[in-house]
Scaffold this motif. Structure first.
Motif, PDB file in Angstrom:
ATOM      1  N   PHE A  97      -5.939  17.288   7.477  1.00  0.00           N
ATOM      2  CA  PHE A  97      -4.525  16.933   6.762  1.00  0.00           C
ATOM      3  C   PHE A  97      -4.305  15.514   7.325  1.00  0.00           C
ATOM      4  CE2 PHE A  97      -2.041  20.470   4.535  1.00  0.00           C
ATOM      5  CZ  PHE A  97      -3.254  21.301   4.298  1.00  0.00           C
ATOM      6  N   TYR A  98      -4.526  15.156   8.401  1.00  0.00           N
ATOM      7  CA  TYR A  98      -3.742  14.238   9.358  1.00  0.00           C
ATOM      8  C   TYR A  98      -4.832  12.903   9.629  1.00  0.00           C
ATOM      9  CZ  TYR A  98       0.652  16.364   9.952  1.00  0.00           C
ATOM     10  OH  TYR A  98       1.647  17.325   9.946  1.00  0.00           O
ATOM     11  N   GLY A  99      -6.137  13.409   9.890  1.00  0.00           N
ATOM     12  CA  GLY A  99      -7.087  12.475  10.314  1.00  0.00           C
ATOM     13  C   GLY A  99      -7.716  11.922   8.964  1.00  0.00           C
ATOM     14  N   TRP A 100      -7.878  12.720   7.852  1.00  0.00           N
ATOM     15  CA  TRP A 100      -8.615  12.290   6.759  1.00  0.00           C
ATOM     16  C   TRP A 100      -7.390  11.864   5.796  1.00  0.00           C
ATOM     17  CZ3 TRP A 100     -10.876  10.020   3.435  1.00  0.00           C
ATOM     18  CH2 TRP A 100     -11.036  10.448   1.848  1.00  0.00           C
ATOM     19  N   ILE A 101      -6.604  12.863   5.226  1.00  0.00           N
ATOM     20  CA  ILE A 101      -5.980  12.640   3.841  1.00  0.00           C
ATOM     21  C   ILE A 101      -4.761  11.888   4.111  1.00  0.00           C
ATOM     22  CG2 ILE A 101      -4.617  13.723   2.113  1.00  0.00           C
ATOM     23  CD1 ILE A 101      -6.584  16.130   2.040  1.00  0.00           C
ATOM     24  N   THR A 102      -3.817  12.269   5.176  1.00  0.00           N
ATOM     25  CA  THR A 102      -2.912  11.528   5.608  1.00  0.00           C
ATOM     26  C   THR A 102      -3.214  10.190   5.921  1.00  0.00           C
ATOM     27  OG1 THR A 102      -1.425  13.496   6.274  1.00  0.00           O
ATOM     28  CG2 THR A 102      -0.697  11.357   7.037  1.00  0.00           C
ATOM     29  N   ASN A 103      -4.156   9.867   6.851  1.00  0.00           N
ATOM     30  CA  ASN A 103      -4.523   8.555   7.187  1.00  0.00           C
ATOM     31  C   ASN A 103      -5.129   7.709   6.100  1.00  0.00           C
ATOM     32  OD1 ASN A 103      -5.501   6.829   9.344  1.00  0.00           O
ATOM     33  ND2 ASN A 103      -7.260   6.980   8.108  1.00  0.00           N
ATOM     34  N   VAL A 104      -5.778   8.097   5.106  1.00  0.00           N
ATOM     35  CA  VAL A 104      -6.168   7.274   3.962  1.00  0.00           C
ATOM     36  C   VAL A 104      -4.981   6.898   2.849  1.00  0.00           C
ATOM     37  CG1 VAL A 104      -6.892   9.108   2.156  1.00  0.00           C
ATOM     38  CG2 VAL A 104      -8.225   6.980   2.572  1.00  0.00           C
ATOM     39  N   LEU A 105      -4.068   8.046   2.975  1.00  0.00           N
ATOM     40  CA  LEU A 105      -2.870   7.694   2.033  1.00  0.00           C
ATOM     41  C   LEU A 105      -2.078   6.687   2.559  1.00  0.00           C
ATOM     42  CD1 LEU A 105      -1.698  11.225   0.966  1.00  0.00           C
ATOM     43  CD2 LEU A 105      -2.664   9.533  -0.561  1.00  0.00           C
ATOM     44  N   TYR A 106      -1.806   6.635   4.110  1.00  0.00           N
ATOM     45  CA  TYR A 106      -1.091   5.475   4.597  1.00  0.00           C
ATOM     46  C   TYR A 106      -1.770   4.094   4.334  1.00  0.00           C
ATOM     47  CZ  TYR A 106       1.393   8.846   7.769  1.00  0.00           C
ATOM     48  OH  TYR A 106       2.491   9.893   8.238  1.00  0.00           O
ATOM     49  N   VAL A 107      -3.096   4.221   4.530  1.00  0.00           N
ATOM     50  CA  VAL A 107      -3.794   3.111   4.143  1.00  0.00           C
ATOM     51  C   VAL A 107      -3.628   2.453   2.655  1.00  0.00           C
ATOM     52  CG1 VAL A 107      -6.084   1.581   4.301  1.00  0.00           C
ATOM     53  CG2 VAL A 107      -5.424   3.412   5.948  1.00  0.00           C
ATOM     54  N   LEU A 108      -3.644   3.434   1.829  1.00  0.00           N
ATOM     55  CA  LEU A 108      -3.813   3.023   0.379  1.00  0.00           C
ATOM     56  C   LEU A 108      -2.192   2.656   0.118  1.00  0.00           C
ATOM     57  CD1 LEU A 108      -5.980   5.852  -1.105  1.00  0.00           C
ATOM     58  CD2 LEU A 108      -6.459   3.301  -0.936  1.00  0.00           C
ATOM     59  N   MET A 109      -1.273   3.403   0.572  1.00  0.00           N
ATOM     60  CA  MET A 109       0.238   3.036   0.296  1.00  0.00           C
ATOM     61  C   MET A 109       0.434   1.553   1.010  1.00  0.00           C
ATOM     62  SD  MET A 109       1.693   6.932   0.637  1.00  0.00           S
ATOM     63  CE  MET A 109       3.369   6.396   0.801  1.00  0.00           C
ATOM     64  N   VAL A 110      -0.279   1.298   2.039  1.00  0.00           N
ATOM     65  CA  VAL A 110       0.173   0.079   2.570  1.00  0.00           C
ATOM     66  C   VAL A 110      -0.551  -1.174   1.803  1.00  0.00           C
ATOM     67  CG1 VAL A 110      -0.577  -1.390   4.611  1.00  0.00           C
ATOM     68  CG2 VAL A 110       0.388   0.851   5.153  1.00  0.00           C
ATOM     69  N   TYR A 123      -1.124  -0.977  -1.249  1.00  0.00           N
ATOM     70  CA  TYR A 123      -0.004  -1.171  -2.741  1.00  0.00           C
ATOM     71  C   TYR A 123       1.245  -1.930  -2.439  1.00  0.00           C
ATOM     72  CZ  TYR A 123       4.117   0.603  -5.444  1.00  0.00           C
ATOM     73  OH  TYR A 123       5.278   0.655  -6.001  1.00  0.00           O
ATOM     74  N   LEU A 124       1.748  -1.649  -1.078  1.00  0.00           N
ATOM     75  CA  LEU A 124       2.850  -2.614  -0.635  1.00  0.00           C
ATOM     76  C   LEU A 124       2.224  -4.176  -0.523  1.00  0.00           C
ATOM     77  CD1 LEU A 124       4.921  -0.836   2.647  1.00  0.00           C
ATOM     78  CD2 LEU A 124       5.583  -1.472   0.375  1.00  0.00           C
ATOM     79  N   SER A 125       1.130  -4.202  -0.018  1.00  0.00           N
ATOM     80  CA  SER A 125       0.795  -5.644   0.245  1.00  0.00           C
ATOM     81  C   SER A 125       0.720  -6.346  -1.129  1.00  0.00           C
ATOM     82  CB  SER A 125      -0.529  -5.656   0.864  1.00  0.00           C
ATOM     83  OG  SER A 125      -1.788  -5.019   0.204  1.00  0.00           O
ATOM     84  N   LYS A 126       0.534  -5.496  -2.283  1.00  0.00           N
ATOM     85  CA  LYS A 126       0.309  -6.219  -3.675  1.00  0.00           C
ATOM     86  C   LYS A 126       1.853  -6.410  -4.027  1.00  0.00           C
ATOM     87  CE  LYS A 126      -4.086  -3.903  -4.780  1.00  0.00           C
ATOM     88  NZ  LYS A 126      -4.788  -2.956  -5.531  1.00  0.00           N
ATOM     89  N   GLU A 146       5.199 -10.233   0.733  1.00  0.00           N
ATOM     90  CA  GLU A 146       6.067 -11.258   1.811  1.00  0.00           C
ATOM     91  C   GLU A 146       6.436 -10.271   3.005  1.00  0.00           C
ATOM     92  OE1 GLU A 146       9.361  -9.209  -0.645  1.00  0.00           O
ATOM     93  OE2 GLU A 146       7.239 -10.074  -1.014  1.00  0.00           O
ATOM     94  N   ILE A 147       6.192  -9.085   3.019  1.00  0.00           N
ATOM     95  CA  ILE A 147       6.612  -8.479   4.130  1.00  0.00           C
ATOM     96  C   ILE A 147       5.396  -8.271   5.262  1.00  0.00           C
ATOM     97  CG2 ILE A 147       8.211  -6.839   2.722  1.00  0.00           C
ATOM     98  CD1 ILE A 147       6.217  -4.544   2.760  1.00  0.00           C
ATOM     99  N   SER A 148       5.777  -7.931   6.512  1.00  0.00           N
ATOM    100  CA  SER A 148       4.971  -7.902   7.518  1.00  0.00           C
ATOM    101  C   SER A 148       4.242  -6.422   7.332  1.00  0.00           C
ATOM    102  CB  SER A 148       5.797  -8.182   8.700  1.00  0.00           C
ATOM    103  OG  SER A 148       4.787  -7.942   9.749  1.00  0.00           O
ATOM    104  N   LEU A 149       3.052  -6.198   7.550  1.00  0.00           N
ATOM    105  CA  LEU A 149       2.609  -5.035   7.834  1.00  0.00           C
ATOM    106  C   LEU A 149       2.315  -4.523   9.226  1.00  0.00           C
ATOM    107  CD1 LEU A 149       0.169  -5.412   4.560  1.00  0.00           C
ATOM    108  CD2 LEU A 149       2.501  -4.316   4.581  1.00  0.00           C
ATOM    109  N   ARG A 150       2.562  -5.323  10.105  1.00  0.00           N
ATOM    110  CA  ARG A 150       2.254  -4.776  11.426  1.00  0.00           C
ATOM    111  C   ARG A 150       2.657  -3.700  11.977  1.00  0.00           C
ATOM    112  NH1 ARG A 150       4.484  -5.624  16.651  1.00  0.00           N
ATOM    113  NH2 ARG A 150       2.541  -6.020  18.268  1.00  0.00           N
TER     114      ARG A 150
END
Length: 404
Positions: free
Chosen positions: A49-62, A64-67, A71-75
């Motif tokens: 749940f957390y190491g795989w699915i939640t983690n990859v969703l966080y990365v893919l959503m970030v 998405y945000l970068s696209k 202009e926002i900081s992703l740090r």
């Protein structure tokens, strides 16, 4: 870390999930006395749940945000992803060591608090954004937050020793329902709609709004399908039926959107990418139909009365639908070279998942008459090894494109 490293690390975590699955299947058949099966199961499910699915969703959503908000900081998101990963690995160690105790509860709490922080920052960063996927990501994060009530209640009962069987099961299903039917599914739909948009297939705001609220209402009230054994009143049961019908219609709308976008996908997506979408879409369709059928009390009692049926359903949703789609999303980012070995690994992965689900489904059906499928656990061990090997091939084949 760069986006390519985050994505590849997410797939590595999926490899670890598969390895834990192999160990669990091996332990069913052979002796591993130094490992507790229940503790292994808890480590496996929490890390999945957390190491795989939640983690990859966080990365893919970030990503998405970068696209949509370059202009926002992703740090801050990088810090949260690192925190979630540390908590996830701590969960593997602590759950294998002692199941539910202060260490595993602390690690789980850190992961949950990280999801609260991620939600807070994401809501702020998309506040003024007008984009179809936004609703789905926010809806998914909402469900991720409320699912924590189930975990906190489980942790309290485990630590205090004050366990009520009905409340324990209801809390467990509360967490599971709002994670995979809420956060995971809604975030995947958000990713899908944005992928379609990138290929030139748009959805009207009115259509998107209707589909979202049908499925949101369906998921929110649909938790009742997981606790029909609590003997709910007739008005509540009627509301649950209405919610499942709403979610079914929302799913039909989604399938229509994909169907009318198919011409764009034929031109822009590879044959393998389209097949994976069909594969995951089939699993999602079966999930919706089973969910609708579970309104029938006899079917619901059967589903929750047999462990093999529950396991088959969870694997259908989490592995065949969500995990498969997310893996395809990682590869569709165009950050990696799609080599022959990677495609081979992906095909083996799909074959392993299909065979695994077929065997689990057969075990569920035959369990109605209390008939054991010959050598079922041996086959499941072989299929789990196939999935692990396939994921390992995919991982080692993920070579970064020069322009990524």
């Amino acid at each position: 870390m760069s986006r390519t490293l985050w994505l590849k690390f997410s797939v590595f975590n999926f490899v670890l999930v598969a390895l834990l699955g192999v160990i669990m299947r091996y332990k069913i058949l052979f002796s591993l006395p130094f490992l507790d099966q229940k503790h292994l199961q808890e480590a496996h499910s929490h890390f999945a749940f957390y190491g795989w699915i939640t983690n990859v969703l966080y990365v893919l959503m970030v990503i998405y945000l970068s696209k949509v908000r370059p202009e926002i900081s992703l740090r801050k998101y990088n810090i949260l992803i690192i925190t979630n990963i540390i908590a996830s690995y701590a969960m593997i160690a602590t759950f294998i060591y002692g199941g539910y105790f202060w260490g595993s509860i602390a690690a789980s709490t850190v992961a949950l608090l990280t999801s609260f922080a991620f939600t807070f920052f994401f809501v702020i960063d998309v506040k003024n954004l007008r984009e179809a996927s936004k609703k789905w990501f926010l809806g998914g994060l909402f469900f991720a937050v409320i699912s924590s009530a189930g975990v906190f209640n489980l942790a309290y009962m485990k630590s205090s020793g004050n366990i009520t069987q009905d409340l324990y099961l209801a809390s467990e299903y509360f967490f599971l329902h709002f994670q995979y039917n809420g956060f995971f599914i809604f975030a995947c739909i958000g990713l899908l709609l944005y992928s379609l948009k990138e290929e030139g297939s748009l959805i009207s705001e009115k259509e998107n709004k209707l589909m979202f609220w049908l499925m949101f209402f369906g998921c929110l009230i649909g938790f009742g399908l997981s606790v029909l054994w609590l003997k709910l009143s007739m008005p509540v049961f009627a509301l649950i039926i209405l919610a499942s019908l709403a979610q079914t219609y929302g799913a039909v709308m989604l399938f229509r959107i994909v169907r009318r976008s198919w011409t764009h996908l034929i031109l822009k997506w590879s044959a393998v990418q389209r097949f994976v979408l069909i594969f995951a879409g089939f699993a999602f369709a079966v999930k919706i139909l089973l969910q609708l059928a579970s309104n029938v009390p006899a079917i619901s009692q059967f589903a929750f009365g047999f462990r093999n049926v529950v396991i088959a359903y969870l694997h259908l949703v989490l592995l065949m639908c969500i995990a498969t789609y997310l893996l395809s999303q990682v590869l569709a980012t165009n950050f990696f070279i799609i080599s022959r070995s990677l495609i081979t690994g992906l095909k083996l992965f799909l074959a392993g998942i299909f065979l695994n689900e077929l065997m689990l489904g057969m075990m569920g059906v035959f369990s109605i008459k209390y008939i054991a499928v010959p050598y079922a656990n041996h086959f499941l061990l072989v299929f789990s090894v196939l999935i692990f090997v396939a994921l390992f091939i995919i991982f080692v084949s993920m070579k970064k494109r020069q322009e990524a």
